[in-house]
Scaffold this active site. Structure first.
Site, PDB file in Angstrom:
ATOM      1  N   LYS A   1       0.818  -1.223   0.000  1.00  0.00           N
ATOM      2  CA  LYS A   1       0.000   0.000   0.000  1.00  0.00           C
ATOM      3  C   LYS A   1       0.846   1.265   0.000  1.00  0.00           C
ATOM      4  O   LYS A   1       0.424   2.295  -0.525  1.00  0.00           O
ATOM      5  CB  LYS A   1      -0.955   0.003   1.190  1.00  0.00           C
ATOM      6  CG  LYS A   1      -0.266  -0.025   2.559  1.00  0.00           C
ATOM      7  CD  LYS A   1      -1.290  -0.100   3.669  1.00  0.00           C
ATOM      8  CE  LYS A   1      -0.615  -0.062   5.037  1.00  0.00           C
ATOM      9  NZ  LYS A   1      -1.601  -0.126   6.142  1.00  0.00           N
TER      10      LYS A   1
ATOM     11  N   ARG B   1      -7.844  -2.164  17.325  1.00  0.00           N
ATOM     12  CA  ARG B   1      -8.189  -1.651  16.011  1.00  0.00           C
ATOM     13  C   ARG B   1      -9.327  -2.534  15.512  1.00  0.00           C
ATOM     14  O   ARG B   1     -10.301  -2.731  16.218  1.00  0.00           O
ATOM     15  CB  ARG B   1      -6.975  -1.612  15.072  1.00  0.00           C
ATOM     16  CG  ARG B   1      -7.134  -0.565  13.943  1.00  0.00           C
ATOM     17  CD  ARG B   1      -5.937  -0.473  13.039  1.00  0.00           C
ATOM     18  NE  ARG B   1      -5.864  -1.591  12.114  1.00  0.00           N
ATOM     19  CZ  ARG B   1      -4.962  -1.692  11.145  1.00  0.00           C
ATOM     20  NH1 ARG B   1      -4.042  -0.746  10.980  1.00  0.00           N
ATOM     21  NH2 ARG B   1      -4.961  -2.744  10.337  1.00  0.00           N
TER      22      ARG B   1
END
Length: 355
Positions: free
Chosen positions: A37, A130
């Site tokens: 990414k 998360r």
């Protein structure tokens, strides 16, 4: 004539790191998804990674997979999907990480509409806070998933260190395996894949103490910058200098170390503080906060001190360098993962490939 600032990218070193990480993990029975990414869908870099033997790549933005749709590799979406992008997830991604049953149901409907199945990894929150379902809810959620005709449950996984800084260890990895075994026994199914985190788990792979049964990792910084992310230690035999940020000096002057006049706010709304070091030789490089993260850029010349930056000007103390530099010279920098992302996003920094 060369253009500056620029980022030099050594494709041979990237290729070496990919192969080495794959070998390190394979020796422990672990398959690897290479998280790319940070490259923002750069086709030249992605091609090199795929040609080096990476069969699964992880991205957080579907736009990158859309641009890379002609390349052949398994596409793993590493950010849990938005409901608004379900159609694109099914179209452009082979696998996605998931934690919301409502989204998984929508993915199933879309996959059925396309007469296909979409593979998912169900994320479990082991304390980093998360994404992920709570361990106590895992069995019931998997039971619901198994009723969805458009979904294949490829495995379960977890994410650590990225938000809460929780380090993967034998306890939380063991807990993930325990959850896997409980699901299998309760529902009489087989879960083939257990994704034990990211580059922060590499220290356990190297140390030989990652629990048997953790058979998948999602590796980004490990192969990109050659270090694990639990403790920030370099990984032996990997290249740490794949990327070189280069900037051109546009001014050199001897100036005081403290501004004259009443100090107010700088261009970013902060009130700066200065240490009196007397007169110093200062260089300005044509780079700024518009392109870089100032706190995580490191001059390769250790005698250079970074004093600060504005939007477009990086200010250096080169007093200890003597007369080594003059206007027009190039200064080289190492960058960390976050700064690399900023540099890759910046259209003002030329990307230069070395092979």
């Amino acid at each position: 004539m060369s253009k500056y600032p620029c980022l030099e990218i050594d494709l041979n070193k990237i290729s070496y790191n990919v192969k080495k990480i794959k070998d390190i993990c394979r020796d422990k029975g672990i398959s690897t998804a290479f998280v790319t990414k940070v490259f923002c869908g750069d086709e030249t870099i992605i091609k090199e990674i795929v040609n080096s033997g990476a069969d699964t790549l992880g991205e957080s933005r579907i736009d990158n997979f859309r641009r890379l749709k002609k390349l052949h590799f398994k596409k793993l979406l590493v950010r849990i999907p938005m409901l608004s992008e379900v159609e694109e997830v099914v179209e452009y991604c082979d696998i996605s990480l998931n934690s919301e049953l409502k989204v998984i149901q929508a993915l199933s409907r879309e996959a059925e509409n396309r007469s296909k199945k979409h593979s998912i990894i169900l994320m479990v929150d082991l304390g980093d806070l998360r994404e992920g379902v709570l361990p106590k809810d895992a069995i019931e959620i998997v039971k619901e998933i198994l009723e969805l005709k458009g979904i294949e449950l490829l495995g379960i996984g977890t994410n650590l260190t990225c938000y809460g800084g929780v380090i993967p260890d034998e306890n939380n990895m063991g807990r993930l395996l325990e959850i896997k075994h409980n699901i299998e026994e309760s529902l009489n199914i087989n879960i083939p894949l257990v994704s034990g985190g990211n580059s922060s788990s590499l220290y356990m792979v190297e140390g030989g103490n990652i629990p048997k049964g953790i058979n998948h990792l999602r590796i980004g910084e490990g192969f990109i910058l050659g270090r694990e992310t639990a403790f920030g230690k370099d990984i032996d035999h990997l290249h740490k200098d794949v990327f070189t940020l280069k900037g051109e000096i546009i001014e050199i002057k001897e100036k005081p170390s403290i501004p004259e006049g009443k100090i107010g706010l700088d261009a970013f709304g902060n009130k700066p503080e200065f240490e009196d070091k007397g007169f110093m030789k200062r260089a300005i490089v044509a780079l700024g906060k518009q392109d870089i993260l100032l706190e995580v850029i490191y001059p390769r010349d250790k005698k250079i001190e970074i004093l600060g930056a504005s939007s477009d000007h990086l200010i250096l103390n080169i007093t200890s360098c003597g007369n080594k530099y003059s206007v027009g010279d190039i200064v080289e920098f190492d960058v960390n993962y976050g700064c690399l992302l900023s540099v890759m996003i910046s259209s003002y920094i030329e990307k230069r490939y070395i092979k």
